[in-house]
Enzyme design. Structure first.
Site, PDB file in Angstrom:
ATOM      1  N   ASP A 113       0.814  -1.238   0.000  1.00 17.87           N
ATOM      2  CA  ASP A 113       0.000   0.000   0.000  1.00 17.87           C
ATOM      3  C   ASP A 113       0.841   1.278   0.000  1.00 17.87           C
ATOM      4  OD1 ASP A 113      -2.065  -1.795   0.207  1.00 17.87           O
ATOM      5  OD2 ASP A 113      -2.322  -1.534   2.365  1.00 17.87           O
ATOM      6  N   GLY A 156      -4.872  -1.157  -2.035  1.00 13.85           N
ATOM      7  CA  GLY A 156      -4.273   0.013  -1.402  1.00 13.85           C
ATOM      8  C   GLY A 156      -4.913   0.347  -0.067  1.00 13.85           C
ATOM      9  N   SER A 201     -11.096   3.518 -26.628  1.00 11.18           N
ATOM     10  CA  SER A 201     -11.361   2.735 -25.425  1.00 11.18           C
ATOM     11  C   SER A 201     -11.100   3.627 -24.230  1.00 11.18           C
ATOM     12  CB  SER A 201     -10.414   1.534 -25.362  1.00 11.18           C
ATOM     13  OG  SER A 201      -9.090   1.980 -25.164  1.00 11.18           O
ATOM     14  N   GLU A 208      -9.366   0.752  -4.296  1.00 14.57           N
ATOM     15  CA  GLU A 208     -10.408   0.034  -3.540  1.00 14.57           C
ATOM     16  C   GLU A 208     -10.984   0.902  -2.415  1.00 14.57           C
ATOM     17  OE1 GLU A 208      -9.059  -3.429  -1.377  1.00 14.57           O
ATOM     18  OE2 GLU A 208      -7.231  -2.463  -0.691  1.00 14.57           O
ATOM     19  N   ARG A 232     -17.166  -2.834 -18.417  1.00 10.83           N
ATOM     20  CA  ARG A 232     -16.728  -4.037 -17.705  1.00 10.83           C
ATOM     21  C   ARG A 232     -15.945  -3.618 -16.458  1.00 10.83           C
ATOM     22  NH1 ARG A 232     -19.624  -6.017 -20.827  1.00 10.83           N
ATOM     23  NH2 ARG A 232     -19.318  -7.821 -22.209  1.00 10.83           N
ATOM     24  N   HIS A 238      -5.644 -10.012  -5.337  1.00 14.26           N
ATOM     25  CA  HIS A 238      -4.404 -10.489  -4.708  1.00 14.26           C
ATOM     26  C   HIS A 238      -3.270 -10.794  -5.680  1.00 14.26           C
ATOM     27  CE1 HIS A 238      -7.076 -10.737  -1.276  1.00 14.26           C
ATOM     28  NE2 HIS A 238      -5.989 -10.742  -0.515  1.00 14.26           N
TER      29      HIS A 238
HETATM   30  O1  F6P Z   1      -2.448  -4.008   3.148  1.00 20.86           O
HETATM   31  C1  F6P Z   1      -2.201  -4.789   2.037  1.00 20.86           C
HETATM   32  C2  F6P Z   1      -3.473  -5.256   1.403  1.00 20.86           C
HETATM   33  O2  F6P Z   1      -3.168  -6.038   0.257  1.00 20.86           O
HETATM   34  C3  F6P Z   1      -4.460  -4.147   1.021  1.00 20.86           C
HETATM   35  O3  F6P Z   1      -4.105  -3.479  -0.149  1.00 20.86           O
HETATM   36  C4  F6P Z   1      -5.755  -4.919   0.942  1.00 20.86           C
HETATM   37  O4  F6P Z   1      -6.854  -4.091   1.208  1.00 20.86           O
HETATM   38  C5  F6P Z   1      -5.587  -5.945   2.045  1.00 20.86           C
HETATM   39  O5  F6P Z   1      -4.202  -6.072   2.295  1.00 20.86           O
HETATM   40  C6  F6P Z   1      -6.164  -7.300   1.734  1.00 20.86           C
HETATM   41  O6  F6P Z   1      -6.042  -8.082   2.871  1.00 20.86           O
HETATM   42  P1  F6P Z   1      -6.428  -9.618   2.916  1.00 20.86           P
HETATM   43  O7  F6P Z   1      -5.386 -10.379   2.165  1.00 20.86           O
HETATM   44  O8  F6P Z   1      -6.453  -9.956   4.354  1.00 20.86           O
HETATM   45  O9  F6P Z   1      -7.765  -9.745   2.231  1.00 20.86           O
END
Ligand code: F6P
Length: 307
Positions: A113, A156, A201, A208, A232, A238
């Site tokens: 982040d 983030g 486009s 997030e 879309r 992850h």
């Molecule tokens: O803090 C890192 C992070 O990847 C954030 O960007 C995201 O909101 C969060 O962790 C996701 O956490 P988890 O893997 O517990 O869902």
């Protein structure tokens, strides 16, 4: 994180210090899940994502009893100081361990982040940026071929660092992040402008944590006004947290791992090591979470000019 672990172990050995790895973070400290480490235990890991020591969230460590147990285990194992790689939650825990039980602690900033004060960049950020950028490039091909509007959500947590820089690097038409409040009417007007200039486009990068509620919610709010365009949503999720680290991340992690050991040797405790303007800097841990790190508003302005 592996590059940082490697640097901690090798720098400690260089200083004739013994190293014990704690598996599963604070959870492992409470369970006494320790492993002796020497230079060979960290061979061949600099290129690996994740962490060889594993990671876990620990509810127990949030309690005073959990921390007392962790401190007792550390003392029993002959651990004088703890090097903690993580974000502000991990550092708040480390700080408490220091204040309540006198365990020496030093933090290494590790989060995609990039939301920690006391360092220009955190470990993992650059890798996440590049992963997200590559994904955006690929999404752009479909956006272009089908002349679609794509809303791409990046991670983030409550910060927009990843959104801002991937948005610029991926040539996004619009970047939405929590640090820049944007009303839905303004978003519609800006997208309207993009389509008025007959872009083939369009791609919007949404953090997030943006106040629009993320890409899905935004698409709901846009669908009536932009029904003539195929829209879309793509949540990158992850994939941003894994993969082989970039060269820049490996070098940063190596520098910080070594600096963490040096700071302990120099007698510092309850601090975080960081890199500011290419110099190693030591910051009291408390400042890391009490001072909010600002995004670069010049970059945000640049993104507007270039879109
Ligand atoms: O803090 C890192 C992070 O990847 C954030 O960007 C995201 O909101 C969060 O962790 C996701 O956490 P988890 O893997 O517990 O869902």
């Amino acid at each position: 994180m592996n590059a940082a672990i490697r640097a901690v172990v090798r720098s400690a050995r260089y200083n004739d210090l013994a190293v014990i790895g704690v598996r599963y973070g604070y959870e492992g400290l409470i369970r006494g899940d320790f492993v002796d480490m020497d230079s060979t235990s960290v061979s061949n890991i600099i290129q690996l994502g994740g962490t060889i020591l594993k990671s876990a969230r620990s509810e127990q460590f949030r309690t005073a009893e959990g921390r007392a147990k962790a401190a007792a285990n550390a003392k029993a194992a002959g651990i004088d100081a703890l090097v903690v790689i993580g974000g502000d939650g991990s550092f708040q825990g480390a700080s408490k361990l220091n204040e309540e039980h006198g365990v020496h602690v030093v933090g290494i900033p590790g989060t995609i982040d990039n939301d920690l004060s006391g360092t220009d960049e955190t470990i993992g950020y650059d890798t996440a940026l590049n992963t997200a950028m590559e994904a955006i490039d690929k999404i752009r091909d479909t956006a272009d071929a089908h002349e679609r509007l794509f809303l791409v959500e990046v991670m983030g947590r409550e910060a927009g660092f990843i959104a801002l820089e991937t948005g610029i690097a991926g040539g996004a038409e619009l970047i939405l992040l929590p640090e820049a409040l944007t009303e839905i009417q303004d978003i519609k007007a800006q997208l309207g402008e993009v389509f008025r200039f007959q872009r083939r486009s369009s791609l919007v990068v949404v953090a997030e944590g943006d106040e629009t509620g993320g890409a899905y919610k935004l698409s709901e709010n846009l669908k009536d006004d932009f029904s003539r365009y195929e829209m879309r949503v793509c949540i990158l999720g992850h994939i941003q947290r894994g993969g082989s680290p970039t060269a820049r991340d490996r070098v940063l992690a190596s520098r910080l791992g070594s600096a963490a050991v040096q700071s302990l040797v120099d007698g510092h405790t309850n601090v975080m090591v960081g890199v500011i303007d290419n110099q190693i800097k030591i910051t009291p841990m408390r400042n890391v979470w009490s001072k909010k790190k600002s995004i670069n508003y010049e970059l945000l302005e640049l993104a507007k000019i270039l879109s």
